[in-house]
Design a protein around this motif. Structure first.
Motif, PDB file in Angstrom:
ATOM      1  N   GLY A 178      28.238 -57.020 -12.333  1.00  0.00           N
ATOM      2  CA  GLY A 178      28.921 -57.548 -10.858  1.00  0.00           C
ATOM      3  C   GLY A 178      28.796 -59.157 -11.196  1.00  0.00           C
ATOM      4  N   LEU A 179      28.180 -59.875 -12.189  1.00  0.00           N
ATOM      5  CA  LEU A 179      28.455 -61.064 -12.418  1.00  0.00           C
ATOM      6  C   LEU A 179      29.644 -61.498 -13.238  1.00  0.00           C
ATOM      7  CD1 LEU A 179      26.943 -63.910 -12.850  1.00  0.00           C
ATOM      8  CD2 LEU A 179      25.949 -63.105 -14.785  1.00  0.00           C
ATOM      9  N   SER A 180      30.321 -62.366 -12.582  1.00  0.00           N
ATOM     10  CA  SER A 180      31.531 -63.058 -13.196  1.00  0.00           C
ATOM     11  C   SER A 180      31.005 -64.389 -14.166  1.00  0.00           C
ATOM     12  CB  SER A 180      32.733 -63.318 -12.134  1.00  0.00           C
ATOM     13  OG  SER A 180      33.690 -64.199 -12.752  1.00  0.00           O
ATOM     14  N   PHE A 181      31.575 -64.361 -15.169  1.00  0.00           N
ATOM     15  CA  PHE A 181      31.344 -65.528 -15.951  1.00  0.00           C
ATOM     16  C   PHE A 181      32.280 -66.851 -15.763  1.00  0.00           C
ATOM     17  CE2 PHE A 181      28.821 -62.361 -17.991  1.00  0.00           C
ATOM     18  CZ  PHE A 181      27.669 -62.878 -18.271  1.00  0.00           C
ATOM     19  N   GLU A 182      33.551 -66.457 -15.137  1.00  0.00           N
ATOM     20  CA  GLU A 182      34.545 -67.515 -15.188  1.00  0.00           C
ATOM     21  C   GLU A 182      34.073 -68.502 -14.213  1.00  0.00           C
ATOM     22  OE1 GLU A 182      39.312 -67.703 -13.556  1.00  0.00           O
ATOM     23  OE2 GLU A 182      38.203 -65.662 -13.426  1.00  0.00           O
ATOM     24  N   ILE A 236      30.217 -56.279 -19.542  1.00  0.00           N
ATOM     25  CA  ILE A 236      28.959 -56.847 -19.019  1.00  0.00           C
ATOM     26  C   ILE A 236      29.226 -57.023 -17.623  1.00  0.00           C
ATOM     27  CG2 ILE A 236      27.109 -58.723 -18.962  1.00  0.00           C
ATOM     28  CD1 ILE A 236      27.038 -58.419 -21.817  1.00  0.00           C
ATOM     29  N   GLU A 237      30.241 -57.861 -17.343  1.00  0.00           N
ATOM     30  CA  GLU A 237      30.676 -58.210 -15.891  1.00  0.00           C
ATOM     31  C   GLU A 237      30.801 -56.915 -14.882  1.00  0.00           C
ATOM     32  OE1 GLU A 237      33.058 -62.201 -16.240  1.00  0.00           O
ATOM     33  OE2 GLU A 237      34.287 -60.443 -16.625  1.00  0.00           O
ATOM     34  N   LYS A 238      31.380 -55.866 -15.603  1.00  0.00           N
ATOM     35  CA  LYS A 238      31.723 -54.729 -14.762  1.00  0.00           C
ATOM     36  C   LYS A 238      29.921 -53.908 -14.417  1.00  0.00           C
ATOM     37  CE  LYS A 238      36.326 -53.414 -16.316  1.00  0.00           C
ATOM     38  NZ  LYS A 238      37.036 -52.371 -17.110  1.00  0.00           N
ATOM     39  N   GLU A 267      30.543 -65.978 -24.969  1.00  0.00           N
ATOM     40  CA  GLU A 267      31.470 -67.246 -24.781  1.00  0.00           C
ATOM     41  C   GLU A 267      32.698 -67.022 -25.587  1.00  0.00           C
ATOM     42  OE1 GLU A 267      28.195 -71.156 -24.578  1.00  0.00           O
ATOM     43  OE2 GLU A 267      29.199 -70.502 -26.758  1.00  0.00           O
ATOM     44  N   ASN A 268      32.637 -65.922 -26.372  1.00  0.00           N
ATOM     45  CA  ASN A 268      33.629 -65.745 -27.214  1.00  0.00           C
ATOM     46  C   ASN A 268      34.514 -64.188 -27.245  1.00  0.00           C
ATOM     47  OD1 ASN A 268      33.631 -68.501 -28.491  1.00  0.00           O
ATOM     48  ND2 ASN A 268      31.725 -67.800 -29.208  1.00  0.00           N
ATOM     49  N   ASP A 269      33.417 -63.401 -27.009  1.00  0.00           N
ATOM     50  CA  ASP A 269      34.137 -61.889 -27.131  1.00  0.00           C
ATOM     51  C   ASP A 269      34.551 -61.557 -25.507  1.00  0.00           C
ATOM     52  OD1 ASP A 269      34.171 -59.189 -27.397  1.00  0.00           O
ATOM     53  OD2 ASP A 269      32.931 -59.376 -29.174  1.00  0.00           O
ATOM     54  N   ALA A 270      35.783 -61.594 -25.255  1.00  0.00           N
ATOM     55  CA  ALA A 270      36.246 -61.098 -23.917  1.00  0.00           C
ATOM     56  C   ALA A 270      35.850 -59.719 -23.565  1.00  0.00           C
ATOM     57  CB  ALA A 270      37.834 -61.425 -23.743  1.00  0.00           C
TER      58      ALA A 270
END
Length: 637
Positions: free
Chosen positions: A511-515, A506-508, A497-500
């Motif tokens: 392949g999961l986008s948290f946006e 992790i998104e890379k 939630e807080n560490d961009a």
């Protein structure tokens, strides 16, 4: 229920034991309360150290702390002092009755089993009471056996060559043991902050510290009963019927014949089947090997022994109802016992039999609860009720965890198998799923699992253990496993939630986008004891839901959750289903799992030692009005 880390309790016990030996325990306890108050109070209570203390020292401590503590803290201490005094009086009375009536260890074991047989054959216990009260009395009676064994070992009660018999004082001893264990249970409940005590009208009135506990307990127990009755598929049931000889097919499957003489074998097969399912979460399979006394065995060898003992106990049930009553307490050698239960007495089986035995000369009383047999020298004392009382999965788990060396396949460890079961479920149901390994360079912590339903990202920790059966076991699981999971989930949720920077990594990787998505932390257990509990938190505004894997599979695969409604007319609960259409519906259910309606009235029980405590109302299911499962498969032919 608020738990203190075990390392703080261990540190306290080390210092307190030293102070007790040096005669300065009063100063040590008083100084602790004056310095740290609430924190010290929690540690002192959860250590249960008061049970070791002298009553006079306790009263001196109360005199020094009077007026210095909050009303809540004071009530905790004084109520525990009250219970400690009663428990000590029970110990004195038991010792006096044993010495006065020349009671032997065999007499105690004999009388314990005789009462169990009386309940089994007559539906009665101590006195002529209504059946539902006798049922409740006996359920508690089964839990006090460890106290009986502790008395035998603590007071070194002799074993004699004479045959055991009913003597004056035995009934009174059993009654006092029941009172002592009841008071000890309440002592544990207050120590672990399960109850808040208040003094009123010459007695202590206890209330749950958790204001939703009764509804939580009812909902959990109703789900547990329902799924225990329905978690075995029809195909599995038919296979068990046939393998046990309970069912035979004839005339090209047009006639089914049931042999009710094989009923005990079927129930042993069923218990073994369910035990095997649970063990797979912890140890992989029945073929997992373990080392014991230089030999290699498989878990299925333990299962074979359990099944044989269980079948034997079932056969004895039938014998007790006949005209010729067998001996209540049997004494046999290991070879004779193996023949009695239908197993060839090989050297390997004799070794395995030792794992199911409590050593009456060496082991401690509290260890007896998870044993099926009781050994003294070369003799084994055989009590049918003790073979049937413990949960077989717990008996085997205690052996594998504490007494042997498990050879996990592929260098895996306990708990990994449960994580793999969960992962397989999501992949089999085509639900997007990821496991995140630890990345030391990027400071990425390991995440047991992430799954995605609609716009909800569920992040979970998995915790596998054997289902707790009392205050002590439940609190140990909370303290040792769930608190660790809480810490892990907090760290991972904060990171996502807080560490961009770490979130983008992790998104890379996945392949999961948290946006635009909602992150929902979760703890998944392999049993239902804490399902719906709200005591673990991310912060002061968000709790971490806990759910068992069986229920989680149901709500995700079937998109519905069990709901229960109490009937005013029958006093039983009828099951219905609440539809869960979206990921947000599933999230809302996880956060608010207690779906129960009706005029639920908390019942209270007054004890002989002046304590009134709440008890959960009966959780009976209305079997006549259960909704049928339209997906049940046809009978296999």
């Amino acid at each position: 229920m608020r738990a203190v880390s075990q390392k703080f309790i261990d540190e306290f016990l080390k210092q307190a034991d030293c102070a007790l030996l040096e005669g300065r325990i009063v100063q040590f306890i008083v100084a602790g309360y004056e310095k740290e108050r609430d924190r010290f109070h929690d540690i002192f209570l959860q250590s249960r150290f008061m049970l070791k203390m002298d009553g006079q020292d306790i009263q001196i401590i109360f005199g020094k702390l009077r007026g210095c503590l909050s009303e809540k803290t004071w009530n905790d201490l004084v109520c525990l002092g009250w219970l400690k005094h009663f428990i000590s009086r029970c110990d004195e009375k038991i010792e006096h009755l044993i010495n006065e009536n020349n009671i032997s260890a065999q007499d105690l074991l004999y009388y314990y089993e005789k009462l169990a047989v009386k309940y089994k054959t007559e539906g009665k216990f101590f006195d002529d009471v209504p059946s539902h009260i006798a049922d409740s009395q006996f359920a508690f009676y089964e839990t006090v056996f460890g106290c009986l064994i502790d008395i035998i070992t603590r007071y070194a009660i002799p074993f004699k060559d004479t045959a055991p018999k009913e003597k004056p004082g035995l009934k009174q001893i059993m009654a006092v043991i029941l009172q002592k264990e009841s008071a000890t249970d309440i002592f544990n409940g207050i120590s672990y902050k399960f109850y808040n005590p208040n003094y009123a009208k010459n007695c202590w009135v206890l209330e749950h510290t958790c204001n939703y506990w009764t509804e939580f307990e009812l909902y959990r127990d109703l789900n547990f009963k329902y799924y225990c009755q329905h978690d075995t598929t029809l195909c599995d049931s038919i296979n068990l019927f046939e393998s046990s000889g309970f069912l035979r097919r004839e005339c090209n499957n047009e006639v089914f014949r049931f042999d009710f003489a094989k009923a005990e074998r079927y129930f042993a097969e069923l218990e073994t089947f369910k035990t095997n399912q649970m063990l797979s979460f912890l140890y992989g399979s029945a073929d997992t090997e373990f080392e014991y006394q230089g030999d290699i065995f498989k878990i299925r060898d333990l299962m074979e022994m359990v099944k044989a003992l269980s079948e034997y106990a079932g056969r004895q049930d039938e014998v007790y109802f006949g005209d010729k009553r067998p001996a209540v307490l049997k004494t046999v050698g290991s070879r004779q016992l193996l023949r009695m239960v239908g197993l060839p007495p090989t050297s390997g089986r004799k070794k395995l039999l030792e794992l199911f035995c409590f050593n009456l000369e060496e082991d401690r009383g509290y260890q007896s609860w998870n044993k099926l047999l009781f050994r003294r020298g070369e003799l084994i004392y055989l009590l049918r009720s003790r073979i049937q009382a413990p949960t077989l999965i717990k008996v085997i788990d205690k052996i594998l965890a504490n007494e042997v060396v498990v050879r996990y396949p592929e260098k895996r460890s306990r708990g990994i198998f449960f994580e793999e079961h969960i992962e397989k479920f999501f992949r089999d149901n085509a639900i997007p799923f990821w496991r995140i390994p630890r990345k030391a360079v990027k400071m990425i912590p390991e995440i047991d699992g992430i799954f995605l339903i609609d716009n909800i990202v569920f992040v979970y920790e998995a915790k596998a253990s054997i289902k707790p059966e009392n205050f002590v076991e439940a609190f140990c699981f909370l303290k040792d496993s769930l608190l660790k999971a809480e810490e892990q989930i907090r760290e991972r949720t904060h990171m996502l939630e807080n560490d961009a920077v770490r979130r983008r990594f992790i998104e890379k990787q996945t392949g999961l986008s948290f946006e635009g998505k909602i992150i929902q932390p979760l703890i998944i257990c392999n049993h239902m004891f804490f399902s719906g509990f709200k005591g673990l938190t991310i912060d002061e505004n968000r709790h971490i839901p806990i759910i068992d894997f069986i229920l989680l599979k149901k709500i995700i695969a079937e998109r519905k959750a069990p709901a229960w409604k109490l009937s005013k007319h029958t006093g039983r609960y009828r099951k219905s289903d609440q539809e869960l259409v979206s990921g947000d519906d599933i999230r809302n259910y996880l956060l608010n799992q207690i779906l129960i309606q009706g005029d639920i009235r908390i019942q209270h029980q007054l004890t002989q030692y002046g304590v009134i405590f709440p008890i959960c109302p009966p959780s009976e299911i209305d079997e006549d009005n259960l909704i049928e499962d339209s997906n049940q498969p046809d009978l296999p032919l």
